[in-house]
Design an enzyme around this catalytic site. Sequence first.
Site, PDB file in Angstrom:
ATOM      1  N   TRP A 298       0.834  -1.211   0.000  1.00 36.49           N
ATOM      2  CA  TRP A 298       0.000   0.000   0.000  1.00 36.49           C
ATOM      3  C   TRP A 298       0.860   1.248   0.000  1.00 36.49           C
ATOM      4  CZ3 TRP A 298      -4.272  -0.513  -2.175  1.00 36.49           C
ATOM      5  CH2 TRP A 298      -4.991  -1.709  -2.056  1.00 36.49           C
TER       6      TRP A 298
ATOM      7  N   ASP B  99      -1.564   6.411   6.411  1.00 33.81           N
ATOM      8  CA  ASP B  99      -2.668   5.635   5.866  1.00 33.81           C
ATOM      9  C   ASP B  99      -3.050   4.597   6.912  1.00 33.81           C
ATOM     10  OD1 ASP B  99      -4.358   3.848   4.648  1.00 33.81           O
ATOM     11  OD2 ASP B  99      -3.057   3.430   2.935  1.00 33.81           O
TER      12      ASP B  99
ATOM     13  N   LYS C 231     -12.996  -1.529   6.887  1.00 33.61           N
ATOM     14  CA  LYS C 231     -12.351  -2.477   7.800  1.00 33.61           C
ATOM     15  C   LYS C 231     -12.835  -2.188   9.229  1.00 33.61           C
ATOM     16  CE  LYS C 231      -8.644  -2.102   4.522  1.00 33.61           C
ATOM     17  NZ  LYS C 231      -8.804  -3.324   3.748  1.00 33.61           N
TER      18      LYS C 231
END
Length: 364
Positions: free
Chosen positions: A106, A176, A200
């Site tokens: 990511w 992030d 999530k």
Amino acid sequence: MTHSAHRVFNFSAGPAVLPEPVLEQAQAELLDWKGSGMSVMEVSHRGSDFVELAAHSEATLRELLGISDDYYVLFLAGGATLQFASVPLNLAAAGATVDYLLTGSWGQKAAAEAARYATVNIVADGAGSHFTEIPAPESWKLSEHAAYLHYTPNETIVGVEFHSVPDVSTAPLVADMSSTILSRPIDVDRFGVIYAGAQKNIGAAGIAVLIVRKDLTGNARKETPGVIDYATMATNDSMWNTPPTFSWYISALVFDWIRDQGGLAALGERNRRKAEKLYAAIDDSAFYSNPVRLDCRSWMNVPFTLADDSLDKVFLQRAAAAGLTNLKGHRLVGGMRASLYNAMPEAGVDALIAFMEEFERTQG
Ligand code: PMP
């Protein structure tokens, strides 16, 4: 935590399991939200009921994370991918250098997006260790005048997590937190920007939460679209355009649920316990393994492999038959991955461990 008999234990990395009371409330309110005779999806975002929901969700999130008035809290359409593309547009002037610390895919993707708009300096890259550890801070190569330092506190695919906030740069820290936000208390004041996709620990896909220090807003490049310009969205209470109202509503229910669970300290304790017992089961066995260095193992995403990968398929089939679903690892890593977000009850982890032990005994 309740767990109905017809529900499975869903270990998906995201979109992921939601708390049952949240789903039940959404179900109960679907045809008639707040006595309106309509669902939350069918009312104007400018109506008083929705404006109240928006204010309540922000207030609850501020309380849970201890967010001060120095920060804006924004609810923005789209996921974390749009957010990591928006960061350089908002924070890096043309010609600026930006620092990226890479501990997984990511972070790599975020850096690749930033490279469209700015000069990216890779501070350190965990690829050399196949992302099984966080490179030592002594080896990090910070640039002198970076507009910000971006990192990924929890890398969802490889299961590598920072258990403290890096303290190395004077540049604003951009994080992030898609797969770790709300999993434990954090010190928001250490960050310039925190962003997270919802699917999530926050709610349903389609919305992202962004927490930004007010003094970092107002300098977006002129070509920045209004819907991702922090200042434009802050001035308009995240309603410069139509927000994803249903996803926002689910987030609000999840925040209330977290508060009812005792807040982030209580959830953090539970999450630590869940992860520790699963890692212990993996480490105590000669059949399962996890390659990540002990001090940076994720509490949220636990990848593991079987000693004999020809058994992967049967492991997954039997697990699913036992009500333990979505354990297949990411295609980049293979093997298995158990995601243990807030809404995964401890009983789910206990059931997974019992299943793994039985599988090893009969197949291993
Ligand atoms: N960052 C992290 C850490 C993630 O786990 C994900 C999604 N799994 C993303 C970014 C991308 O999020 P989205 O698909 O919502 O854009």
